[in-house]
Write an enzyme that holds these catalytic residues in place. Structure first.
Site, PDB file in Angstrom:
ATOM      1  N   ARG A 115      11.580  -1.459  10.616  1.00  0.00           N
ATOM      2  CA  ARG A 115      10.502  -1.047  11.520  1.00  0.00           C
ATOM      3  C   ARG A 115      10.443  -1.986  12.713  1.00  0.00           C
ATOM      4  O   ARG A 115      10.557  -3.200  12.550  1.00  0.00           O
ATOM      5  CB  ARG A 115       9.163  -1.080  10.770  1.00  0.00           C
ATOM      6  CG  ARG A 115       8.835   0.240  10.110  1.00  0.00           C
ATOM      7  CD  ARG A 115       7.631   0.149   9.246  1.00  0.00           C
ATOM      8  NE  ARG A 115       6.441  -0.409   9.888  1.00  0.00           N
ATOM      9  CZ  ARG A 115       5.233  -0.404   9.353  1.00  0.00           C
ATOM     10  NH1 ARG A 115       5.058   0.146   8.159  1.00  0.00           N
ATOM     11  NH2 ARG A 115       4.204  -0.917   9.975  1.00  0.00           N
TER      12      ARG A 115
ATOM     13  N   ARG B 129      -9.375   0.921   9.088  1.00  0.00           N
ATOM     14  CA  ARG B 129      -8.944  -0.461   9.337  1.00  0.00           C
ATOM     15  C   ARG B 129     -10.014  -1.252  10.080  1.00  0.00           C
ATOM     16  O   ARG B 129      -9.799  -2.430  10.370  1.00  0.00           O
ATOM     17  CB  ARG B 129      -7.663  -0.455  10.155  1.00  0.00           C
ATOM     18  CG  ARG B 129      -6.394  -0.618   9.316  1.00  0.00           C
ATOM     19  CD  ARG B 129      -5.228  -0.504  10.271  1.00  0.00           C
ATOM     20  NE  ARG B 129      -4.050  -1.176   9.834  1.00  0.00           N
ATOM     21  CZ  ARG B 129      -2.976  -0.550   9.337  1.00  0.00           C
ATOM     22  NH1 ARG B 129      -2.981   0.731   9.145  1.00  0.00           N
ATOM     23  NH2 ARG B 129      -1.907  -1.247   9.030  1.00  0.00           N
TER      24      ARG B 129
ATOM     25  N   LYS C 162       0.839  -1.214   0.000  1.00  0.00           N
ATOM     26  CA  LYS C 162       0.000   0.000   0.000  1.00  0.00           C
ATOM     27  C   LYS C 162       0.876   1.267   0.000  1.00  0.00           C
ATOM     28  O   LYS C 162       0.595   2.206  -0.728  1.00  0.00           O
ATOM     29  CB  LYS C 162      -0.912   0.033   1.230  1.00  0.00           C
ATOM     30  CG  LYS C 162      -1.892  -1.125   1.317  1.00  0.00           C
ATOM     31  CD  LYS C 162      -2.852  -0.962   2.483  1.00  0.00           C
ATOM     32  CE  LYS C 162      -2.204  -0.994   3.859  1.00  0.00           C
ATOM     33  NZ  LYS C 162      -1.566  -2.270   4.233  1.00  0.00           N
TER      34      LYS C 162
ATOM     35  N   ARG D 174      -0.223  -8.714  13.522  1.00  0.00           N
ATOM     36  CA  ARG D 174      -0.789  -7.778  12.537  1.00  0.00           C
ATOM     37  C   ARG D 174      -1.636  -8.520  11.507  1.00  0.00           C
ATOM     38  O   ARG D 174      -2.676  -8.025  11.063  1.00  0.00           O
ATOM     39  CB  ARG D 174       0.332  -7.003  11.845  1.00  0.00           C
ATOM     40  CG  ARG D 174       0.903  -5.918  12.745  1.00  0.00           C
ATOM     41  CD  ARG D 174       2.328  -5.569  12.383  1.00  0.00           C
ATOM     42  NE  ARG D 174       2.448  -4.863  11.141  1.00  0.00           N
ATOM     43  CZ  ARG D 174       3.579  -4.781  10.443  1.00  0.00           C
ATOM     44  NH1 ARG D 174       4.681  -5.376  10.873  1.00  0.00           N
ATOM     45  NH2 ARG D 174       3.619  -4.110   9.328  1.00  0.00           N
TER      46      ARG D 174
ATOM     47  N   ARG E 198      11.858  -5.973   4.694  1.00  0.00           N
ATOM     48  CA  ARG E 198      11.593  -4.551   4.422  1.00  0.00           C
ATOM     49  C   ARG E 198      12.521  -3.648   5.226  1.00  0.00           C
ATOM     50  O   ARG E 198      12.792  -3.906   6.396  1.00  0.00           O
ATOM     51  CB  ARG E 198      10.141  -4.249   4.792  1.00  0.00           C
ATOM     52  CG  ARG E 198       9.765  -2.797   4.617  1.00  0.00           C
ATOM     53  CD  ARG E 198       8.303  -2.613   4.527  1.00  0.00           C
ATOM     54  NE  ARG E 198       7.634  -2.775   5.818  1.00  0.00           N
ATOM     55  CZ  ARG E 198       6.325  -2.602   5.982  1.00  0.00           C
ATOM     56  NH1 ARG E 198       5.570  -2.307   4.944  1.00  0.00           N
ATOM     57  NH2 ARG E 198       5.784  -2.759   7.155  1.00  0.00           N
TER      58      ARG E 198
HETATM   59  P1  AMP Z   1       1.077   0.703   8.935  1.00  0.00           P
HETATM   60  O1  AMP Z   1       2.247   1.623   8.775  1.00  0.00           O
HETATM   61  O2  AMP Z   1      -0.098   1.094   8.101  1.00  0.00           O
HETATM   62  O3  AMP Z   1       1.459  -0.746   8.764  1.00  0.00           O
HETATM   63  O4  AMP Z   1       0.589   0.864  10.457  1.00  0.00           O
HETATM   64  C1  AMP Z   1       1.439   0.532  11.532  1.00  0.00           C
HETATM   65  C2  AMP Z   1       0.634   0.361  12.797  1.00  0.00           C
HETATM   66  O5  AMP Z   1      -0.029   1.588  13.153  1.00  0.00           O
HETATM   67  C3  AMP Z   1      -0.500  -0.667  12.699  1.00  0.00           C
HETATM   68  O6  AMP Z   1      -0.039  -1.996  12.910  1.00  0.00           O
HETATM   69  C4  AMP Z   1      -1.425  -0.194  13.819  1.00  0.00           C
HETATM   70  O7  AMP Z   1      -0.935  -0.564  15.086  1.00  0.00           O
HETATM   71  C5  AMP Z   1      -1.300   1.324  13.722  1.00  0.00           C
HETATM   72  N1  AMP Z   1      -2.337   1.860  12.817  1.00  0.00           N
HETATM   73  C6  AMP Z   1      -2.161   2.462  11.614  1.00  0.00           C
HETATM   74  N2  AMP Z   1      -3.330   2.822  11.078  1.00  0.00           N
HETATM   75  C7  AMP Z   1      -4.284   2.424  11.957  1.00  0.00           C
HETATM   76  C8  AMP Z   1      -5.705   2.476  11.958  1.00  0.00           C
HETATM   77  N3  AMP Z   1      -6.393   3.010  10.932  1.00  0.00           N
HETATM   78  N4  AMP Z   1      -6.366   1.958  13.030  1.00  0.00           N
HETATM   79  C9  AMP Z   1      -5.712   1.418  14.074  1.00  0.00           C
HETATM   80  N5  AMP Z   1      -4.369   1.323  14.119  1.00  0.00           N
HETATM   81  C10 AMP Z   1      -3.649   1.810  13.081  1.00  0.00           C
END
Ligand code: AMP
Length: 219
Positions: free
Chosen positions: A160, A88, A13, A171, A127
């Protein structure tokens, strides 16, 4: 153009979002990136959110929704925006629809990035990201030109903290239980475009370009 990017962690994404931004000229809003930046800056909200994301759990809806509302109300979002990682949960999707209705706007389309589960773990564990400009790389499939350094700004790349086997497992479960129901949610509303995201970043972008064109962006 208001676009939502859906798909499990590791589906690409962020990578495709960056290409879409280049092509369509609207900002990308990544809630994950916002949380990482807030935590790095040591803000109370960022530190609270880190308790969740470092374990691979979703941050509570109330926290995320407030941030998104503030961000999409900024002037640079007037032409449109791309949401990467939000919504989400079904509750977040309902609230997003209400917020947009209040602005007399609505979602143009939702892109779902579909990837083989085996690929996801390989992608996430290899990554590497740039903490300065958020560019992403992969140790084998997309290495930087200079080992360990960002091609764009030269910053040292990092892994990360949630790209570890235990958080990755959590996740993927969070995605399957809380986010996957959004596929049916957006399909029912006629907004869903499914993208085969198993190929290289350029192949995936070629596949999604027709969907972008139907949404009024791209060539
Ligand atoms: P990402 O960078 O999109 O993989 O997000 C990293 C982490 O941020 C996720 O595993 C969640 O813990 C948190 N996070 C990001 N977006 C959301 C969301 N819309 N709702 C809840 N947690 C989020």
């Amino acid at each position: 153009m208001i676009l939502v990017l859906l798909g499990p962690p590791g589906a690409g994404k962020g990578t495709q979002g960056a290409k879409i931004v280049e092509c369509c000229g609207v900002p990308k809003i990544s809630t994950g990136e916002i949380f990482r930046d807030l935590a790095a800056a040591g803000t109370p909200l960022g530190l609270e959110a880190r308790n969740y994301w470092s374990r691979g759990e979703l941050v509570p809806d109330e926290v995320v929704v407030g941030l998104v509302n503030e961000r999409i109300s900024c002037d640079d979002c007037l032409k449109g925006f791309v949401l990467d990682g939000f919504p989400r949960t079904v509750r977040q999707a309902d609230i997003l629809a209400e917020l947009l209705a209040g602005m007399v706007r609505k979602i143009t389309g939702v892109l779902d990035f579909d990837v083989d589960p085996d690929q996801l773990v390989l992608r996430l564990s290899g990554r590497r990201t740039c903490p300065n400009c958020s560019a992403t790389y992969h140790l084998t499939s997309r290495p930087p030109q200079v080992d360990g350094h960002c091609d764009h700004c030269g910053q040292s790349l990092v892994q990360r903290s949630d790209d570890n086997p235990e958080s990755i497992r959590t996740r993927l479960v969070e995605y399957a239980t809380k986010t996957e129901p959004l596929l049916a949610y957006y399909e029912e509303r006629g907004l869903l475009h499914r993208i085969d995201a198993n190929g290289s970043p350029d192949e995936i972008f070629r596949d999604l370009e027709p969907a972008l064109v139907t949404m009024g962006c791209g060539s």
